[in-house]
Design a protein around this motif. Structure first.
Motif, PDB file in Angstrom:
ATOM      1  N   ARG A 129       0.857  -1.192   0.000  1.00  0.00           N
ATOM      2  CA  ARG A 129       0.000   0.000   0.000  1.00  0.00           C
ATOM      3  C   ARG A 129       0.886   1.234   0.000  1.00  0.00           C
ATOM      4  O   ARG A 129       2.112   1.131   0.125  1.00  0.00           O
ATOM      5  N   THR A 130       0.259   2.398  -0.113  1.00  0.00           N
ATOM      6  CA  THR A 130       1.061   3.630  -0.127  1.00  0.00           C
ATOM      7  C   THR A 130       0.645   4.623   0.956  1.00  0.00           C
ATOM      8  O   THR A 130       1.268   5.671   1.089  1.00  0.00           O
ATOM      9  N   ALA A 311       3.548  -0.012   5.076  1.00  0.00           N
ATOM     10  CA  ALA A 311       3.120   0.100   3.680  1.00  0.00           C
ATOM     11  C   ALA A 311       3.680  -1.047   2.846  1.00  0.00           C
ATOM     12  O   ALA A 311       3.008  -1.543   1.933  1.00  0.00           O
ATOM     13  N   GLY A 314       1.757  -4.387   4.591  1.00  0.00           N
ATOM     14  CA  GLY A 314       0.294  -4.360   4.636  1.00  0.00           C
ATOM     15  C   GLY A 314      -0.232  -5.222   5.778  1.00  0.00           C
ATOM     16  O   GLY A 314       0.514  -5.910   6.469  1.00  0.00           O
ATOM     17  N   SER A 347       3.725   7.565  -1.333  1.00  0.00           N
ATOM     18  CA  SER A 347       3.689   7.281  -2.775  1.00  0.00           C
ATOM     19  C   SER A 347       4.652   8.147  -3.582  1.00  0.00           C
ATOM     20  O   SER A 347       5.051   7.761  -4.686  1.00  0.00           O
TER      21      SER A 347
END
Length: 359
Positions: A129-130, A311, A314, A347
């Protein structure tokens, strides 16, 4: 010489004042007294690592961490940073009880290495994930001050409040009630930092239920070595119970899970290092034990490493990475983008942790 060969290591103090003194059951802190480790590679890549010692939790001080980290410099220079796991094992073998030093060195190694590779650390760790959304903590304080702090947290758009408890149960309940009045829609977690007996922990939860206050988590209600007490609390409440100080190593977590003593494990990189944290997370996933991430009194640097860890992997249910919001100064920039509320967005990071020192 490989491009990822370590050519220089620097160790220095890192002191950062807090906005106000932060009080928990095991002590109070008015300043982060940490250690900064800088590693440079043959290709010019720079990596930063942070050690955040806190004697009541880690048994370390800034002075012991500085001494241990400086002793490690000759072992690191000339080594290949791509061998970060063997290097971590070497540090652990020689400084078994200096966990924050091992964490800081691992952090600097991985930051430098992923800079050299041209990828963000969270991508190197899995790219799950970011964004990461943290809670914000309220220390031991009067109900009146706690009410004000809760209002400020709600105004920032943060959705989760972590409340420090564990000194006096009735005072704790009064403080929780005040916070709930100030921010009735926010989810509440309780962190006793080993301050309750099993019976006190359950009594606190019952009295809150009578007031229609339902915490989503109770963290480390009893003394860290009281595994049976943890199991007793877990077996007699529907509120998820997390181990923090009790979960200082992979061996601790294996025992807790085998005993069915907790529902949640709080991974703090400063307790066990990044390498062992990866093993703990894998064990928790394999046993359907919920994951939490927390931190010591860490700057944006240490917090960024934890955010990249979450991140990358997760699957973390509870996030407690709010300390940069409590600091009066910030000697770093980058690492993540604070969009709104408690959200850290990684991100935009191009390589490594994306951390730079302010001039």
């Amino acid at each position: 010489m490989a491009r990822t060969t370590i050519t220089a290591v620097k160790v220095e103090p890192l002191n950062i004042p807090l906005r106000e003194t932060f009080i928990i059951t095991t002590g109070s802190v008015s300043e982060a007294r940490n250690v900064l480790i800088t590693i440079e590679l043959a290709d010019g890549s720079i990596g930063y690592g942070e050690c955040s010692p806190f004697a009541p939790s880690t048994g370390e001080t800034q002075e012991t961490a500085l001494a241990a980290a400086r002793t490690c410099i000759p072992w690191l220079e000339g080594q290949d940073a791509s061998r970060w796991r063997p290097l971590s094992k070497l540090i652990k073998h020689n400084y078994y009880h200096q966990n924050t030093v091992r964490t800081g060195i691992e952090m600097a190694l991985l930051d430098a290495l992923t800079h050299s590779y041209g990828m963000p650390l969270y991508v190197f760790l899995g790219n799950a994930r970011t964004t990461v959304e943290t809670d914000m903590s309220i220390p031991l304080a009067t109900p009146e001050h706690s009410y004000e702090l809760a209002q400020q947290i709600a105004a920032r758009g943060i959705k989760y409040i972590k409340i420090k408890v564990g000194v006096d149960m009735q005072e704790d309940i009064a403080r929780i009630e005040a916070i709930h009045r100030a921010a009735p829609t926010l989810a509440l977690t309780l962190d006793a930092n080993q301050g309750y007996t099993p019976d006190e922990a359950l009594s606190c939860l019952r009295q809150l239920e009578e007031r229609q206050i339902y915490p989503i988590l109770l963290e480390q209600p009893v003394y860290k070595d009281d595994f049976e007490g943890l199991r007793f609390v877990t077996q007699h409440t529907s509120v998820p119970v997390a181990a923090d100080e009790s979960a200082a190593s992979l061996a601790d977590v294996e025992r807790l899970i085998a005993m069915k003593a907790v529902n949640v494990v709080n991974i703090k990189l400063m307790k066990c290092g990044i390498v062992e944290a990866l093993d703990i997370a894998a064990l928790c996933r394999a046993t359907s034990t919920q994951l939490m991430i927390g931190s010591m009194i860490e700057s944006r640097l240490g917090t960024s490493a934890s955010a990249h860890f979450v991140a990358g992997l997760g699957g973390f249910r509870f996030i407690d990475l709010d300390v940069p919001l409590l600091l009066a100064e910030d000697p770093f920039m980058g690492g993540y983008v604070e969009q709104q509320g408690g959200i850290y967005d990684v991100s935009d990071i191009e390589s490594g942790l994306g951390i730079a020192r302010k001039v």
